[in-house]
Design an enzyme around this catalytic site. Structure first.
Site, PDB file in Angstrom:
ATOM      1  N   ASP A 261      39.682  39.268  42.933  1.00  7.32           N
ATOM      2  CA  ASP A 261      40.199  38.393  41.882  1.00  7.32           C
ATOM      3  C   ASP A 261      41.701  38.480  41.922  1.00  7.32           C
ATOM      4  OD1 ASP A 261      37.769  37.796  40.898  1.00  7.32           O
ATOM      5  OD2 ASP A 261      37.771  39.322  39.343  1.00  7.32           O
TER       6      ASP A 261
ATOM      7  N   ASP B 250      34.516  40.385  37.080  1.00  5.02           N
ATOM      8  CA  ASP B 250      34.602  40.947  35.736  1.00  5.02           C
ATOM      9  C   ASP B 250      33.649  40.307  34.733  1.00  5.02           C
ATOM     10  OD1 ASP B 250      35.939  38.546  35.551  1.00  5.02           O
ATOM     11  OD2 ASP B 250      37.921  39.436  35.496  1.00  5.02           O
TER      12      ASP B 250
ATOM     13  N   ASP C  56      29.697  36.875  37.110  1.00  2.00           N
ATOM     14  CA  ASP C  56      30.011  37.437  38.426  1.00  2.00           C
ATOM     15  C   ASP C  56      28.907  38.376  38.918  1.00  2.00           C
ATOM     16  OD1 ASP C  56      32.427  36.162  38.664  1.00  2.00           O
ATOM     17  OD2 ASP C  56      33.578  37.786  37.748  1.00  2.00           O
TER      18      ASP C  56
HETATM   19  P1  ATP Z   1      40.841  35.548  38.568  1.00  2.00           P
HETATM   20  O1  ATP Z   1      40.917  36.561  37.484  1.00  2.00           O
HETATM   21  O2  ATP Z   1      39.511  35.385  39.142  1.00  2.00           O
HETATM   22  O3  ATP Z   1      41.965  35.587  39.504  1.00  2.00           O
HETATM   23  P2  ATP Z   1      41.517  33.685  36.643  1.00  2.00           P
HETATM   24  O4  ATP Z   1      41.324  34.722  35.628  1.00  2.00           O
HETATM   25  O5  ATP Z   1      42.870  33.176  36.877  1.00  2.00           O
HETATM   26  O6  ATP Z   1      40.971  34.103  37.972  1.00  2.00           O
HETATM   27  P3  ATP Z   1      39.848  32.076  35.072  1.00  2.00           P
HETATM   28  O7  ATP Z   1      39.886  33.128  34.061  1.00  2.00           O
HETATM   29  O8  ATP Z   1      38.557  31.495  35.492  1.00  2.00           O
HETATM   30  O9  ATP Z   1      40.541  32.495  36.369  1.00  2.00           O
HETATM   31  O10 ATP Z   1      40.812  30.927  34.578  1.00  2.00           O
HETATM   32  C1  ATP Z   1      40.893  29.703  35.240  1.00  2.00           C
HETATM   33  C2  ATP Z   1      41.780  28.760  34.476  1.00  2.00           C
HETATM   34  O11 ATP Z   1      41.253  28.537  33.171  1.00  2.00           O
HETATM   35  C3  ATP Z   1      43.182  29.281  34.260  1.00  2.00           C
HETATM   36  O12 ATP Z   1      44.026  28.907  35.296  1.00  2.00           O
HETATM   37  C4  ATP Z   1      43.585  28.636  32.951  1.00  2.00           C
HETATM   38  O13 ATP Z   1      44.113  27.344  33.172  1.00  2.00           O
HETATM   39  C5  ATP Z   1      42.281  28.493  32.214  1.00  2.00           C
HETATM   40  N1  ATP Z   1      42.094  29.582  31.250  1.00  2.00           N
HETATM   41  C6  ATP Z   1      42.043  30.901  31.505  1.00  2.00           C
HETATM   42  N2  ATP Z   1      41.869  31.601  30.392  1.00  2.00           N
HETATM   43  C7  ATP Z   1      41.774  30.728  29.383  1.00  2.00           C
HETATM   44  C8  ATP Z   1      41.587  30.817  27.963  1.00  2.00           C
HETATM   45  N3  ATP Z   1      41.424  31.981  27.360  1.00  2.00           N
HETATM   46  N4  ATP Z   1      41.565  29.688  27.251  1.00  2.00           N
HETATM   47  C9  ATP Z   1      41.699  28.508  27.847  1.00  2.00           C
HETATM   48  N5  ATP Z   1      41.886  28.348  29.165  1.00  2.00           N
HETATM   49  C10 ATP Z   1      41.925  29.430  29.932  1.00  2.00           C
END
Ligand code: ATP
Length: 916
Positions: A346, A650, A654
């Site tokens: 990740d 996480d 997953d």
């Molecule tokens: P990884 O941890 O796998 O690298 P990530 O944590 O960046 O990935 P996600 O958590 O799936 O991936 O988030 C993907 C997208 O969703 C983010 O780029 C953001 O635009 C949006 N996002 C993330 N967290 C939130 C939230 N709490 N509320 C709204 N949108 C969110």
């Protein structure tokens, strides 16, 4: 050796019927809160403390463990011990009292050593169990707090979200799409939809939908509940007598070695029977004489110390990894780690720090830069490098207000430090709001939340519904820009709403992402005052786009170094993220991943069939805008290409990919319980660097297992060959049975054990991963074993014959042989520490602390053996002269030189073979 905790738990204490509270599921929430003397804003810290003393920790009674006596006795349950006990009895019957006593003493010493080693291994596992203790989110003193699961008390308000294990029995309220898997309790594997209405008094456990029970797993949604029972008083506590928890220090390799050792034992006993018959019938030895020789042969050849040394080596590996923040949940992972060829990681929090700061905000016409570091709400806004007056840009405040109302995180100051509770990205939004002059506490009071759709990496947005005190309703949505753009028809203009300009926002997103910032969009729409629950349909269209946030999350310095280490070790590192492709690419570049500009998005993955994916997957290092389902496809595609895959994760979604990967790795801090339970390994600090360290330890442990085998098998083989040859040729035995027992005992607890503590060889992270199918007992290992056995036999016979030719008595010559054998083992230890690299180097000669202590101890013991008068009685040893001593050491040196020459030759041949 296996370390097993007993299958039985202590019976749960008698449960008093909850005073005055019939069935928590059947009464109204207000009645439950009143009975628990609590409220929706939770207990105060003082109340919680008092209740913890009154009700005790929220823990199930620990499983009953095998007592020390039983553990000690189980040490005697071993084939070699049976052989030795039988030998002691027969030896006694033959009137060899001293020998019988020596054998018994050795059996006893062996059992004590096994007992102590097992205790050490058990402790290592226990410490790891403690590190994995679950946590719970509660409301204390009106604030959200994360506390250890065992500190939850009756009356606490617990917050649940997808992936959590429910920490206690809860009466639910405020739930959103909550689904709970109650299989541990009811055996029903389909998740149950929860709601908050009371249910009939007599309904079975599985139908008590207003409750969430301790130990069950939240698979979807969010919810809150008031704790009605903790520890043994929970439903799971009542049935805990049926649960079992068995942890064994067992891995495929250990099992393989265990089976090998058993076969070897049987073969040796067969051989011993043959030698006995041959000695009696063909060579005409007396029974007593040949029997003792055969006992010696069995003792010599059975590698009795091997399983214990291997277990200890693994246990030390487990401890070592735990010290470096990698907690191994399933021991086979240690072996697999050594052969990992691809790590899929990740991004957020693993490769980056997950310390977010809003660095830019885009509104309908402008892209603002935001200053300030960390979570302190101090900083300002600028346009093209010029500071601005916030008052002149009201859109900044409106966008920030929307973002903060659509967030769950909390920001507070403790001793001058600003801390956030909850998702760091949401925390950063709160900080930015403060910088824009918006007060989060005030806004949340003015616009209390009525309902919400929680964030999920599958749909990539979060929405919340609010009503002010005049009854006006508003929906706020935040999420990935492409997703939010799909929902909007208009955008907030300078004075009024205007038609949406997707190209503008797209360009702004690209611009922000290209700076390595994570992009988040915010939108809103008014709604009726009667609108009380939020559905997906409510946000799918008709929203007004407010603006974009760009958040920086710097790569971890140590992750950059760890990525380089992994790549040098022939391991491909791939980044799988839910983030924007532009952001992912910029971060990948800063991390030094191979081919950072080749990015596949989730959408690309959906268009590729399995075959096409397999072709692309190897050369692609960055996968962006992926959802958890893509992770599973990626693992499968990589495995189909023969890769051994480690995958991090996480969220609850997953879990399938973590289970499928060869080594599933869950995040200890931001990971859900569901992910941790599906994983082989948990990273205590969520840090990628710990994975690289774990791979290094995995490779080292495997090397050390090999070294232990390569040390023990040939020394046993050498001793056995000496005895067999002597008996077959009708020579005087160069060494007696009890002397062999002595040698094996002293070297097993010193020299062989030292190998378990061997540090990594210098090239451990510079060689390619071991092939997954490589058998441990490889051609190389078998060759080395035979070669060294023969070398030892030649040296021992040579010394025996030479000593006698110099006028030594049989007893004296045997003492020479015992010392020669030990000296050979010492020199061989130095050789085996480097499997293929030369040992006669500065580093090699200096050894390690463990090696030096072991060698010191064994030399001390040999002096005792040779010169202490009582040893003459016990082992028939005789004092040796200085010249004899020097000659013995000279033989050791000569054997080391031969061993090193063989290594050299082996290297040359291997290099030739590699060349076309
Ligand atoms: P990884 O941890 O796998 O690298 P990530 O944590 O960046 O990935 P996600 O958590 O799936 O991936 O988030 C993907 C997208 O969703 C983010 O780029 C953001 O635009 C949006 N996002 C993330 N967290 C939130 C939230 N709490 N509320 C709204 N949108 C969110």
């Amino acid at each position: 050796m296996s370390v097993a905790t007993s299958k039985k738990h202590a019976p749960p204490p008698e449960l008093p019927a909850p005073a005055g509270a019939p069935s928590w599921h059947a009464i109204s929430l207000d009645e439950v809160l009143a009975a628990q003397d609590s409220s929706r804003s939770g207990l105060t810290d003082g109340e919680a403390e008092e209740r913890l003393t009154r009700f005790g920790a929220n823990r199930l009674p620990p499983p009953k463990r095998r007592g020390p006596a039983l553990r000690f006795l189980s040490q005697f349950n071993d084939v070699l011990i049976y052989v030795l006990l039988a030998a002691a009895v027969i030896t006694a019957l033959l009137d060899h009292w001293i020998d019988a006593q020596v054998i018994l003493a050795v059996v006893l010493v062996n059992a004590v050593i096994g007992f102590l080693q097992e205790g050490k291994a058990e402790k290592a596992l226990e410490a790891i169990r403690d590190m994995l203790a679950p946590k719970a989110s509660v409301i204390r003193g009106g604030h959200r707090e994360t506390i250890p699961g065992d500190a939850v008390v009756p009356g606490d308000i617990v917050l649940l979200e997808a992936g959590d294990r429910v920490p206690a029995d809860l009466r639910l309220f405020d739930i959103r799409g909550l689904k709970v898997d109650e299989a541990v309790l009811t055996g029903e594997s389909v998740a149950v939809n929860k709601n908050t209405s009371p249910v009939g008094d007599g309904v079975p456990l599985g139908d008590r939908t207003s409750m969430a029970f301790s130990g069950t797993l939240v698979t979807y949604g969010q919810g809150s509940g008031v704790v009605v029972a903790t520890g043994a008083k929970t439903e799971i506590g009542r049935i805990s007598g049926m649960l079992s928890e068995v942890t064994t220090l067992q891995t495929p390799l250990l099992r393989q070695m265990g089976i090998f050792a058993k076969w070897l034992t049987v073969t040796i006993l067969g051989l011993a029977a043959f030698v006995l018959a041959f000695g009696l019938l063909v060579r005409g030895y007396g029974f007593s004489e040949i029997f003792m020789a055969v006992v010696g042969l069995s003792v010599a050849a059975i590698p009795e110390g091997l399983p214990a040394i291997l277990t200890i080596t693994l246990a030390i590996g487990v401890q070592d990894m735990a010290r470096r923040n990698a907690i191994v949940r399933r021991l086979p992972a240690i072996e697999t780690l050594g052969s990992v060829s691809v790590i899929c990681s990740d991004k957020t929090g693993t490769l980056t720090r997950n310390e977010m700061t809003v660095a830019s905000i885009a509104t309908a016409r402008r892209l603002f830069a935001v200053s300030g570091v960390g979570y302190a709400p101090q900083g300002g806004f600028s346009l093209d490098g010029q500071g601005i007056e916030i008052r002149n840009y009201p859109l900044l405040a409106e966008t920030s207000q929307a973002a903060l109302l659509c967030s769950d995180a909390d920001l507070h100051e403790v001793d001058g430090r600003w801390l956030i509770e909850g998702d760091p990205m949401e925390g950063a939004l709160l900080v930015a709001a403060c910088k824009a002059g918006v007060d989060p506490a005030f806004e949340r009071r003015c616009w209390p939340r009525t309902d919400a759709i929680p964030f999920d990496s599958e749909h990539r947005f979060m929405a919340s519904l609010h009503h002010d005190h005049a009854g006006q309703g508003r929906i706020f949505v935040k999420g990935a820009p492409e997703r939010i753009l799909e929902m909007c028809a208009r955008q907030r203009g300078f004075d009024d709403d205007v038609a949406l300009d997707p190209d503008y926002w797209q360009a702004q997103s690209e611009e922000i992402a290209s700076r390595g910032q994570r992009v988040l969009a915010v939108a809103m729409r008014p709604t009726e005052s009667t609108h009380m629950s939020l559905m997906f349909d409510d946000v799918e269209s008709g929203l007004t786009f407010l603006g974009l946030f760009g958040l920086i999350d710097p790569p971890r310095e140590e992750a950059i170094a760890a990525v380089a280490d992994c790549q040098a070790a022939g391991i491909h590192v791939k980044m799988i993220t839910g983030d924007h492709p532009g952001t992912a690419m910029a971060v990948a570049r800063r991390l030094g991943l191979e081919n950072p500009e080749v990015v596949l998005t989730g959408r690309d993955l959906d268009t590729l069939d399995d075959e096409a994916l397999r072709r692309r997957v190897q050369d692609t290092a960055v996968f962006a805008r992926t959802s958890p389902a893509h992770k599973l496809r990626l693992v499968e595609a990589l495995q189909a290409q023969g890769a051994v895959v480690a995958m991090t994760g996480d969220g609850v979604n997953d879990a399938p990919a973590l289970k499928r990967a060869d080594v599933g790795i869950a995040m200890g801090q931001k990971g859900s319980e569901a992910a941790k339970e599906a994983a082989e390994m948990v990273l205590a600090d969520d840090n990628f660097a710990a994975i690289a360290e774990a791979v290094r330890t995995g490779r080292t442990v495997y090397d050390n297992l090999k070294k232990a085998i390569l040390f023990i098998l040939p020394t046993n083989g050498g001793e056995a060959l000496v005895l067999i040859t002597a008996i077959l040729l009708g020579f005087t035995l160069p060494i007696t049975a009890v002397q062999i027992l002595w040698v094996n005992m002293v070297t097993a607890v010193t020299l062989a054990l030292a190998l378990a503590f061997e540090p990594s060889e210098p090239d451990v992270m510079r060689r390619p991963p071991r092939a997954a199918e490589e058998a441990l007992l490889s051609g190389f290992l078998i060759w080395r074993t035979v070669f060294v056995s023969v070398l030892f036999m030649a040296a021992i016979f040579g010394k025996f014959v030479f000593a006698q030719s110099q006028g030594a008595s049989v007893e004296e010559a045997r003492t020479v042989v015992v010392n020669t054998l030990v000296v050979l083992e010492i020199f061989y230890l130095f050789s085996v520490r480097y499997l293929k690299a030369p040992s006669i180097t500065w580093r090699g000669v200096l050894g390690t602390r463990a090696v030096l202590i072991a060698v010191g101890a064994v030399i001390g013991l040999q002096f005792l053996f040779t010169y202490a008068p009582f040893m003459t009685v016990l082992f028939d040893a005789r004092p040796l002269s200085l010249v004899q001593g020097l000659q013995i050491v000279a033989v050791g040196v000569a054997v080391l030189l031969v061993l090193e020459a063989e290594k050299r030759l082996h290297g040359v041949i291997a290099a030739r073979r590699k060349r076309p």
